[in-house]
Every structure is written in C-alpha cells, then in structure tokens.
Motif scaffolding. Structure first.
Motif, PDB file in Angstrom:
ATOM      1  N   ARG A 302      84.868 -17.236 -57.231  1.00  0.00           N
ATOM      2  CA  ARG A 302      84.260 -18.546 -57.482  1.00  0.00           C
ATOM      3  C   ARG A 302      83.913 -19.188 -56.146  1.00  0.00           C
ATOM      4  N   ASN A 303      82.638 -19.558 -55.998  1.00  0.00           N
ATOM      5  CA  ASN A 303      82.252 -20.196 -54.737  1.00  0.00           C
ATOM      6  C   ASN A 303      82.457 -21.717 -54.805  1.00  0.00           C
ATOM      7  N   GLU A 304      82.096 -22.421 -53.743  1.00  0.00           N
ATOM      8  CA  GLU A 304      82.314 -23.873 -53.660  1.00  0.00           C
ATOM      9  C   GLU A 304      81.673 -24.627 -54.809  1.00  0.00           C
ATOM     10  N   ASP A 305      80.536 -24.114 -55.296  1.00  0.00           N
ATOM     11  CA  ASP A 305      79.827 -24.805 -56.376  1.00  0.00           C
ATOM     12  C   ASP A 305      80.360 -24.430 -57.756  1.00  0.00           C
ATOM     13  N   GLY A 306      81.422 -23.647 -57.779  1.00  0.00           N
ATOM     14  CA  GLY A 306      82.018 -23.276 -59.061  1.00  0.00           C
ATOM     15  C   GLY A 306      81.368 -22.065 -59.707  1.00  0.00           C
ATOM     16  N   GLU A 307      80.351 -21.481 -59.061  1.00  0.00           N
ATOM     17  CA  GLU A 307      79.692 -20.294 -59.625  1.00  0.00           C
ATOM     18  C   GLU A 307      80.559 -19.052 -59.457  1.00  0.00           C
ATOM     19  N   LEU A 308      80.580 -18.215 -60.496  1.00  0.00           N
ATOM     20  CA  LEU A 308      81.362 -16.981 -60.456  1.00  0.00           C
ATOM     21  C   LEU A 308      80.454 -15.800 -60.112  1.00  0.00           C
ATOM     22  N   THR A 309      80.841 -15.021 -59.125  1.00  0.00           N
ATOM     23  CA  THR A 309      80.118 -13.791 -58.770  1.00  0.00           C
ATOM     24  C   THR A 309      81.026 -12.598 -59.009  1.00  0.00           C
ATOM     25  N   PRO A 310      80.568 -11.607 -59.799  1.00  0.00           N
ATOM     26  CA  PRO A 310      81.394 -10.396 -59.919  1.00  0.00           C
ATOM     27  C   PRO A 310      81.217  -9.509 -58.686  1.00  0.00           C
ATOM     28  N   VAL A 311      82.323  -9.088 -58.117  1.00  0.00           N
ATOM     29  CA  VAL A 311      82.290  -8.214 -56.943  1.00  0.00           C
ATOM     30  C   VAL A 311      82.766  -6.836 -57.380  1.00  0.00           C
ATOM     31  N   PHE A 312      81.900  -5.839 -57.213  1.00  0.00           N
ATOM     32  CA  PHE A 312      82.233  -4.505 -57.715  1.00  0.00           C
ATOM     33  C   PHE A 312      82.875  -3.627 -56.663  1.00  0.00           C
ATOM     34  N   SER A 313      82.499  -3.833 -55.408  1.00  0.00           N
ATOM     35  CA  SER A 313      83.110  -3.022 -54.372  1.00  0.00           C
ATOM     36  C   SER A 313      83.105  -3.783 -53.075  1.00  0.00           C
ATOM     37  N   GLY A 314      83.958  -3.374 -52.178  1.00  0.00           N
ATOM     38  CA  GLY A 314      83.991  -4.029 -50.886  1.00  0.00           C
ATOM     39  C   GLY A 314      85.402  -4.117 -50.353  1.00  0.00           C
ATOM     40  N   ASP A 315      85.491  -4.527 -49.095  1.00  0.00           N
ATOM     41  CA  ASP A 315      86.801  -4.747 -48.470  1.00  0.00           C
ATOM     42  C   ASP A 315      87.089  -6.235 -48.534  1.00  0.00           C
ATOM     43  N   ILE A 316      88.317  -6.540 -48.877  1.00  0.00           N
ATOM     44  CA  ILE A 316      88.654  -7.928 -49.120  1.00  0.00           C
ATOM     45  C   ILE A 316      89.672  -8.388 -48.085  1.00  0.00           C
ATOM     46  N   THR A 317      89.499  -9.615 -47.593  1.00  0.00           N
ATOM     47  CA  THR A 317      90.493 -10.210 -46.711  1.00  0.00           C
ATOM     48  C   THR A 317      91.041 -11.445 -47.395  1.00  0.00           C
TER      49      THR A 317
END
Lengths: 320, 320
Positions: A302-317
């Motif tokens: 969820r970003n600052e504006d409350g929008e949800l983005t699905p993340v399928f792959s990546g490195d997370i910190t």
C-alpha cells in the motif's frame, strides 16, 4: 583407529602421547588425524597436559531414522541421501525429468554449488545443515506457482517451531529469519509447458548446527543457525521428518481448500506484514506498507495514497 | 549418379532403359534408387514408355539462405540446423542451460520424438515442415508467461500471411487452423526460479509441404498443411525468416508497451473469439462464449448469466 579410541573413551581426555603410543604413530600424525575428524564434523576440546576430549560427534543423515520418523503417506518415502553433490536442485530436476513421483526427496550432507535466488550462492557446508530438494507435481496452473513457495515457507516454519521451539518469521517471499538474520532459504523451481506445470522442485536450505565461526565473514552479520539460536545441536533427521510431514499436510489442505487457509497462516507468521518495505522489483522500486497477500500469492504493497500494488517478484528490504 | 542425371535433364523424361544403360545397373536397381530419392523428398512422375521425370526437388533448410533473409537484429542469428533430432525443444533446453543467448534457434529437418501439449506426439516428418525451437529470456514475471504463447501465435500467423497469403486463424491458446484443420502447433516451455523466468523455449511446428498422403490416417481429418491450402510448395527458409522477424518485432512491442497491443492483434485473428466454446480445464468443464483475453493472457469465457471466468489452461472445443 583414532575414532574408535575416542568413541570408547566417551568424553574423557586422552593425552596425545597415549594416543600416539596406542596407534603407534607420531604426535604430528595424531594431530593431523584429529583435524581430519574435525573437518568431518567431530569436535574436540584440547587442553595442555590433559590432551584431547571428543565433545561432539556428527549425527549423519540416516534414511533408516528418517523413514522411521515419517508419519505421512508419501512425501520423503522415496529418498536419495548423498554425501556430497553440486546442488540437490540439479539432482532432483534430473529425477523429475526421469519421472520420479511427487514427494521424492534428495538430500545431501554438503552442496559444493548450492544455489539461492537470482543465481546467488547458497552456503551449504558438510554435515551442518539441511540441504534438500523435494519434487512436487501440482495440478494448479502455472500462474499460481508462487502460492507453493509461500506454502513451503509456512511448513518449514511450523516444523522448526515444533521440533526446536524456535519462532522464525517469514520474510516475503521465502526467507525464514530469527532476530532479523536468515536461517533458511527456499527456492522453488518449476518446469512448465504453457500453463501446465510439469513439476516443481522445492529447494530448502536450513542452517541447523553451524556455529558463528563456521560462517565466512561476509555472512556472519546476516546469517544465523538453529544451534546459534537455541544454544544446542538440533537433530537433523527429526527436523527433516517434521518438515516433510508439515509440507504434505499443508499441501493436502491447499489441494482441498485452495490458497486461502495457507495465506492466513502465512500472514500470521510473516515478519513482512504491516511493515514499511522497499521492494526492488524488475519493474522498479516500490515503497509502501506490506498489507497482505493477493489471492495469487503476490505481496500487496500500500502506497501513501492508499493504493494497493501486487508485487510478484523482487528483493525486499524491511525499513525500521 | 542417378540424381545428377535427373538434375542435368531438368524436367525432361528419361526412360528406365536409358538410365539403366548410362549407370550400368539393372532396371530393378533404377527403380530402387528412385524410391530412395522419393523418400528423401524428391518427386517423380512415371509414365509408361516415357519413363521418369523429376517434378520436385527438396529445398533443404539452409543456414546461409536463412541468414541472408533475416532483417532483424538478433533472433535466429545464432542457429543450429540439424538433419534429425529427437526434439528441438530438448536441444534448445540444453543450449539454454548452457547459457545460449535470447534468440538462439534450433531447427531440424525431422524430429523423431516431437512433442506437443500434454505429452502428445507431434508428427514431424523429414523435410516437409518447420520444426523449430527459439530461446527467449523474458523479463516478465512467471505468471505472465501465457502472454508469450499468444504473442508467438500472432507472429507465426502474420508470417504465414505475408509469405503465402494464407489467412490462418488462432484457436486459443496456441493452434493455428486453416478451415478448421490444424496447420501449426506452438508449445512454450519455461524454466523458472520462484517468479523469475530463467528462460522460455518457444516450440513452433508448422506443416508446410506435406501432402494428404504424407499424414498417418488418424491425422488426415484434423490436420492440413500450407501446401494443401495453397496448392504449391512453400519455401521454408523464407517462412522461417519471416517468423523470426515477426516474433522479434512483436516481442519488442511487447517489452515497450506491454500485452495490450498483442492482445488486440490476437483477438482480431482468433477463430475462438465470440464462439460458443467448451473448455476441458483441470478444474472441470466450462461452457460459454469466448469473450476476449484477460490482461494475464487467460481466455475469458462468459456463461449464460453473463459472468466472466478466466480460463488459464485446458483443451477447447469450438461448438457449431
């Protein structure tokens, strides 16, 4: 043989002189043989005047012990135990291509070319960990494969908790952490024809009985082991059985009821949930709060504006 | 040599007697040699009293002709042309594992173990078709792999249209049909680590110059070829180049603008769209009207109540 003498002596000190006399070899030869045993997982205390005392002997991977511990119906009933291999993933892939059934397990005392995500090396020293690969033949279509990665993480976490009492947390998608340090990595490889999954290989690497000095310097600050967390050695055969029982049980639940119960278990045991995260994804950097799992297994951010983005792959910190 | 005599003669009749005299072999030996040439793709007209006339000679796959035709930047610039192989998919997979770059192509005059979807055999006789496998290394995550299957279908359809004028239709997900009969099959295999696609192998099999009598009986009613549809032989080298040019061009569009333009092209050239369909999916049978593509590449099927169900995999039957 040197080993026999120490095994007879069960924890008592033996002087180098005594050993050298009994085996009729030089003191230098004694020292060399002890170092050889050390590299095979035996541990010795050495004290001036008293000599050597065996403090630990390795508990080898043992198919007989394993099959006695298994309470499930199929996972791990076909098993290949190797002393050393390049990568259990490669071995399992070969077996899968040859038609090995679901639940076939390859496990090795040592991997000389262990692999993690994104081509990274996976440190897999002799006798100290669980380096294994399990063949799955799921009926779910290709685009839901991510769900199996998450299922595997939940199962391994539960097995560690039941066997050792240690509560590891899951970092999306597939690392298990203890106090922020990695104790287990999971890598799910799949081979597909169009949307049909021919097979998956669930690779599981757990640092079980490593001590701090066993790690190369670059890993010391980011890795830990079950032994370091618990203060004592963990029986690997028992833990492996527990993992196989848990995976088979969750996999059965998944095949009956779908991903939802798995997602709930994952969310309840994740250290990623509700945290500020920074994701390095192939499509760029995404910042926000981890808000849960998408039905596909993607992480919802969820970003600052409350929008949800699905993340399928990546490195997370995980941010502080 | 018999072949040289016919090549000199350029389409004129030669009597068996004349051949037997010039080569100093028996009439039976002449007949045997002609049959040998026939099985290698040469064709002869045989008339009483006139003798034999060569009516067609095979046009072999030719890397030099291929590379002269390519107008693109990379696809097909690394090429392996084989006389006979078990399956070009296996060869390409091996090359991909060894690190072959995107765009590497394997093509064979004949496959002895050609494979289609769901483990079905794919009929790939010598010299008559295009049996090839192209290595892709996409950056899209695993769950979008279906899009590449559809992209490949669109590209092959465009190449066939440009090279031969024949309008094939795409049956979801990846068959090309002419008058309801299959002329081309596409099989996209992928190897993945979690959501990361290590590589895809796009397998393309096109029945180019087969005649009805070249097909085994069980295929005669469901298969056709470009030759059968056009009435004449098609130059395979030109068609292969055209396919590689089209795939590279659409793949570039896809990487720049995403799946949407590809989906539009697919919908415009599909014979599945707006048709009553019956889908045998792993999750059961779905009946309804094919309504378009889901953004993931799944087929959207509208049921009687107007509800849309995305279908990710399965065998589809078009209803009358």
């Amino acid at each position: 043989m040197l080993l026999d003498i120490f095994l007879e002596q069960s924890g008592q000190f033996l002087s180098g002189e005594e050993i050298s006399r009994r085996l009729n070899i030089s003191r230098t030869a004694v020292w060399k043989q002890i170092n050889k045993l050390r590299s095979a997982g035996y541990e010795f205390e050495a004290l001036p005047r008293l000599g050597y005392r065996m403090t630990e002997k390795p508990e080898p991977l043992d198919p007989a012990v394993l099959s006695a511990c298994l309470t499930n119906r199929s996972f791990g009933h076909q098993i290949e135990v190797l002393r050393s291999t390049t990568s259990t993933q490669e071995d399992a892939r070969r077996l899968a291509e040859e038609g090995a059934p679901e639940g076939t397990l390859v496990i090795a005392e040592e991997q000389t070319g262990g692999r993690g995500r994104m081509g990274k090396k996976f440190y897999s020293p002799f006798g100290k960990g669980i380096w294994m690969s399990l063949i799955l033949r799921p009926t779910q279509p290709l685009h839901l494969t991510q769900q199996l990665t998450l299922l595997t993480g939940v199962a391994v976490r539960r097995a560690i908790l039941k066997t050792t009492g240690i509560e590891a947390g899951i970092k999306w998608p597939n690392d298990l952490l203890i106090d922020g340090k990695k104790v287990c990595g999971i890598l799910l490889e799949s081979a597909n024809e169009d949307e049909f999954v021919r097979y998956c290989i669930a690779g599981i690497g757990i640092s079980v009985n490593l001590k701090e000095e066993d790690y190369p310097d670059e890993l010391k600050s980011i890795a830990t082991s079950l032994r370091m967390a618990s203060g004592h050695n963990i029986n690997r055969n028992e833990l492996i059985c527990s993992i196989l029982n848990e995976i088979e049980s969750l996999y059965g639940l998944y095949n009956e009821q779908g991903f939802e119960p798995i997602a709930s278990l994952w969310e309840a045991s994740s250290v990623t949930m509700n945290r500020e995260v920074c994701v390095q994804s192939p499509r760029g950097v995404i910042n926000g709060t981890a808000a849960g799992l998408h039905p596909s297994g993607a992480l919802l951010v969820r970003n600052e504006d409350g929008e949800l983005t699905p993340v399928f792959s990546g490195d997370i910190t995980l941010q502080r």
